[in-house]
Motif scaffolding. Structure first.
Motif, short mmCIF file in Angstrom:
data_model
loop_
_atom_site.label_atom_id
_atom_site.label_comp_id
_atom_site.label_asym_id
_atom_site.label_seq_id
_atom_site.Cartn_x
_atom_site.Cartn_y
_atom_site.Cartn_z
N ASP A 3 8.09 -5.53 4.62
CA ASP A 3 8.22 -4.15 4.28
C ASP A 3 6.08 -4.16 4.79
O ASP A 3 6.04 -5.02 4.23
CB ASP A 3 8.08 -3.79 2.46
N HIS A 320 1.82 -8.18 -0.26
CA HIS A 320 2.71 -6.23 -0.51
C HIS A 320 1.87 -4.89 -0.78
O HIS A 320 1.81 -3.96 0.11
CB HIS A 320 3.76 -6.49 -1.40
N ARG A 367 7.84 0.62 -5.64
CA ARG A 367 7.96 -0.34 -4.82
C ARG A 367 6.97 -0.82 -5.33
O ARG A 367 6.53 -2.66 -5.49
CB ARG A 367 7.76 -0.56 -2.95
N GLU A 370 7.48 -2.65 -8.17
CA GLU A 370 8.79 -3.64 -8.33
C GLU A 370 7.93 -5.26 -7.90
O GLU A 370 7.51 -6.28 -8.47
CB GLU A 370 9.17 -3.64 -7.05
N ARG A 371 6.69 -5.31 -7.15
CA ARG A 371 6.41 -6.06 -6.72
C ARG A 371 5.83 -7.08 -7.61
O ARG A 371 5.52 -8.16 -7.91
CB ARG A 371 4.86 -5.76 -5.65
#
Ligand SMILES: Cc1ncc(COP(=O)(O)O)c(C=O)c1O
Length: 382
Positions: A3, A320, A367, A370-371
């Motif tokens: 990603d 990320h 996202r 979540e990371r």
């Protein structure tokens, strides 16, 4: 494929809007003349573009065009405001030598004020409670007949809290004290009209509001005298020497126009995303918001997380997320702002600042949450 990195560092800087880049385009290579060249038509056209931009910025901020002084950014605007006011006081034979700011100010305010404190002025760096919000009663008690200037930022660049500018201005006005406000994080993000609020000097920066880097403004209220800090020409009413960067000035005016146009809707949308992010990570337990939940910038969330080591957390998140840590502003040193709120060095170094922006999406926020969950869980297990 991995990603893409999610950019959540909009307090550090924002992307320059394509419409801003487009507005600047003709002024680089086609219409490149110096606006100080009054003897030919290209120079006059460049000067007209600068004055049009100045007028637009003045109207947007509710001030006269003569109040708008272009600088290279907020750092320079702060230096001109603070050192310029102090030097003007000395030149006028005035006797006010006391300066006051919050201990949570940006280095671009703290450093010029500390410089002045080594050159004949006395500086009070007022502590703040854990909320990060100024205690107005304490502020009032610290003001003296010799106070020349109070400098308080509109929105904190790390924790996003919004200071009560109108009330501070009132305390200052009643005592003949000048009020400087570093508005770098606020202009274009919250409604801010300096004249209406009673701000004598307001600094702003284009790259914090989706404009180009390298241009800012100091708004100077009528009747405020400053000593120039750059010498070498009579530009900007003799307050700031140097050839004016026409493309950047045009870009700033355009960026401000766009920022004010979508400001209420953007703030509403980003506040909802910010809360989505908060709810996504608070479930980990031991996650603490830094600074008051309100009033604060809609697009800022700053937390510290128990049970993880700051640098290990950064390492896990770096592939990320583009976010700022509790040590990002000070070259590895834990943030002076977070420590001023009462966090220990270790807590401050386990802090994360999320700065959402105009193009941040709900999917990115999911996202990002979540990371953070994955990284914190892994580090706690280890
Ligand atoms: C509150 C504040 N003041 C001043 C500055 C410096 O602005 P500039 O990059 O325009 O010099 C920043 C940017 O980091 C900021 O956040």
């Amino acid at each position: 494929m991995a990603d893409p990195v999610i950019y959540l560092d909009h307090q550090a800087t924002t992307p320059c809007e394509p419409a801003v880049v487009q507005a600047m385009a003709p002024w680089w290579s086609e219409q490149f003349a110096n606006p100080a060249s009054r003897s030919h038509r290209p120079g006059l056209l460049a000067a007209a573009a600068v004055e049009q931009a100045r007028g637009q910025i003045a109207t947007a901020l509710g001030v006269e065009p003569a109040a708008v002084v272009f600088t290279s950014g907020a750092t320079e605007a702060n230096n001109l405001a603070l050192k310029g006011l102090a030097e003007a006081e000395l030149q006028a034979g005035g006797s006010r030598r006391h300066l006051l700011c919050l201990s949570t100010e940006h280095r671009a305010v703290l450093d010029p004020l500390r410089y002045l404190s080594r050159h004949g002025f006395e500086l009070t760096e007022l502590a703040v409670p854990a909320s990060g919000l100024v205690d107005l009663e304490q502020l009032g008690q610290q003001l003296r007949p010799s106070t020349l200037l109070v400098s308080v930022m509109a929105a904190n660049n790390e924790i996003g809290v919004l200071q009560p500018l109108g009330a501070i201005a009132e305390l200052c006005r009643a005592r003949g004290i000048r009020f400087h406000c570093d508005g770098a994080q606020a202009v274009g993000h919250i409604p801010l009209q300096p004249a209406e609020l009673g701000i004598d000097l307001l600094s702003l920066s284009a790259h914090k509001l989706y404009g180009p880097k390298g241009i800012g403004v100091l708004v100077v209220a009528p009747g405020v005298t400053l000593a120039p800090q750059l010498h070498g020409g009579s530009q900007e009413q003799g307050l700031r020497a140097g050839s004016l960067p026409v493309p950047l000035i045009v870009g700033l005016a355009k960026a401000l126009e766009l920022a004010l146009a979508d400001q209420p809707a953007r703030a509403q949308r980003l506040e909802a995303l910010r809360e989505q992010l908060w709810h996504g990570i608070e479930g980990l337990g031991g996650v603490h918001r830094n600074g008051a939940a309100a009033p604060r910038l809609a697009h800022n969330l700053n937390v510290w997380i128990e049970g993880v080591e700051g640098s290990a957390l950064q390492r896990q998140l770096r592939p990320h997320l583009a976010i700022s840590s509790g040590s990002a502003c000070s070259q590895g040193e834990p943030s002076h702002v977070l420590q001023a709120l009462g966090l220990s060095r270790q807590q401050a170094s386990a802090a994360l600042r999320f700065g959402l922006g105009r193009h941040t999406t709900a999917a990115e926020i999911d996202r990002a949450a979540e990371r953070v969950q994955e990284a914190v869980s892994a580090l706690r297990r280890a």
